[in-house]
Design a protein around this motif. Structure first.
Motif, PDB file in Angstrom:
ATOM      1  N   TYR A  61       0.862  -1.179   0.000  1.00 46.56           N
ATOM      2  CA  TYR A  61       0.000   0.000   0.000  1.00 46.56           C
ATOM      3  C   TYR A  61       0.894   1.223   0.000  1.00 46.56           C
ATOM      4  O   TYR A  61       2.026   1.178   0.527  1.00 46.56           O
ATOM      5  N   GLY A  69       3.510   7.556  -2.384  1.00 44.91           N
ATOM      6  CA  GLY A  69       4.468   7.056  -3.371  1.00 44.91           C
ATOM      7  C   GLY A  69       5.770   6.458  -2.844  1.00 44.91           C
ATOM      8  O   GLY A  69       6.502   5.848  -3.609  1.00 44.91           O
ATOM      9  N   ARG A  70       6.057   6.640  -1.544  1.00 45.59           N
ATOM     10  CA  ARG A  70       7.350   6.130  -1.054  1.00 45.59           C
ATOM     11  C   ARG A  70       7.376   4.605  -1.014  1.00 45.59           C
ATOM     12  O   ARG A  70       8.337   3.985  -1.490  1.00 45.59           O
ATOM     13  N   THR A  71       6.349   4.015  -0.431  1.00 41.39           N
ATOM     14  CA  THR A  71       6.321   2.538  -0.366  1.00 41.39           C
ATOM     15  C   THR A  71       6.222   1.967  -1.779  1.00 41.39           C
ATOM     16  O   THR A  71       6.786   0.907  -2.069  1.00 41.39           O
ATOM     17  N   GLU A  72       5.531   2.710  -2.649  1.00 38.78           N
ATOM     18  CA  GLU A  72       5.423   2.248  -4.040  1.00 38.78           C
ATOM     19  C   GLU A  72       6.803   2.201  -4.696  1.00 38.78           C
ATOM     20  O   GLU A  72       7.113   1.264  -5.439  1.00 38.78           O
ATOM     21  N   PRO A 118       3.289   1.512   4.384  1.00 39.30           N
ATOM     22  CA  PRO A 118       3.753   2.658   5.171  1.00 39.30           C
ATOM     23  C   PRO A 118       3.502   2.388   6.657  1.00 39.30           C
ATOM     24  O   PRO A 118       2.669   1.534   6.997  1.00 39.30           O
ATOM     25  N   ASN A 119       4.212   3.094   7.486  1.00 41.89           N
ATOM     26  CA  ASN A 119       3.989   3.034   8.930  1.00 41.89           C
ATOM     27  C   ASN A 119       2.845   3.988   9.267  1.00 41.89           C
ATOM     28  O   ASN A 119       2.961   5.192   9.054  1.00 41.89           O
ATOM     29  N   TYR A 120       1.732   3.450   9.732  1.00 41.91           N
ATOM     30  CA  TYR A 120       0.624   4.290  10.193  1.00 41.91           C
ATOM     31  C   TYR A 120       0.436   4.039  11.684  1.00 41.91           C
ATOM     32  O   TYR A 120       0.018   2.941  12.078  1.00 41.91           O
ATOM     33  N   SER A 124       2.521   3.418  14.029  1.00 42.92           N
ATOM     34  CA  SER A 124       3.346   2.294  14.500  1.00 42.92           C
ATOM     35  C   SER A 124       2.761   0.932  14.132  1.00 42.92           C
ATOM     36  O   SER A 124       2.955  -0.068  14.845  1.00 42.92           O
TER      37      SER A 124
END
Ligand SMILES: Cc1cc2nc3c(=O)[nH]c(=O)nc-3n(C[C@H](O)[C@H](O)[C@H](O)COP(=O)(O)O)c2cc1C
Length: 157
Positions: free
Chosen positions: A9, A13-16, A58-60, A62
């Protein structure tokens, strides 16, 4: 041919970007095809039909993004069927906490997937170094998957 699912997810765009690097690494190995899917476009069948899986979030707060958790909640019924598939994980956060990675790794162990390499935590915009590490992670997963496939074939002979 083996199929590797890169299930992730990403909102900004970073995790992508990490997922794309994992996919690039995996598909550089002969005999491997990659299915790259954002989790809101994936179905439980994608998890069932793949030979190995890379999970990215992504970290949401923690934890993994809620939509990733929801995917696994819906996959509960197929838990026994996916046990043993090779798996790796990667996360992106504003900070350097590894808690989102650990939440993915708890899911890996709940589904009895086989963690084949240490996961990656990327902080902020993915650095070149993290992108290369993700590419290597994809290669490692793909090699492990090919190795298991050939040893299963030998066992069957
Ligand atoms: C709702 C929400 C909660 C977040 N919680 C955390 C957090 O607890 N720790 C952290 O390091 N980053 C947190 N972040 C920042 C994101 O993890 C970070 O920006 C990440 O790189 C975004 O990934 P993406 O570009 O793939 O969406 C949060 C972001 C959002 C939108």
């Amino acid at each position: 041919m083996v199929e590797i699912l890169v299930l992730y997810y990403s909102r900004s765009g970073r995790t992508e970007a990490l997922a794309n690097s994992v996919a690039k690494g995996a598909e550089s190995i002969d005999g491997v095809t990659v299915k790259l899917k954002r989790v809101d476009y994936a179905t439980v069948d994608d998890l069932m039909s793949c030979d190995a899986v890379a999970l990215g979030s992504p970290n949401y707060f923690s934890y993994m993004a809620g939509i990733m958790k929801d995917f696994f909640d819906k996959a509960l019924n197929i838990r026994e069927k996916v046990a043993g598939k090779p798996c790796v994980a990667f996360t992106s956060g504003g900070g350097s906490s590894d808690e989102a990675l650990r939440s993915l790794e708890r899911m890996i162990s709940s589904f009895r997937l086989e963690k084949v390499a240490d996961g990656i935590v990327s902080q902020g915009e993915p650095s070149e170094k993290k992108l290369i590490a993700c590419k290597r992670l994809g290669e490692t997963l793909a090699k492990k998957c090919m190795k298991e496939l050939s040893s299963n074939r030998l066992d069957a002979e």
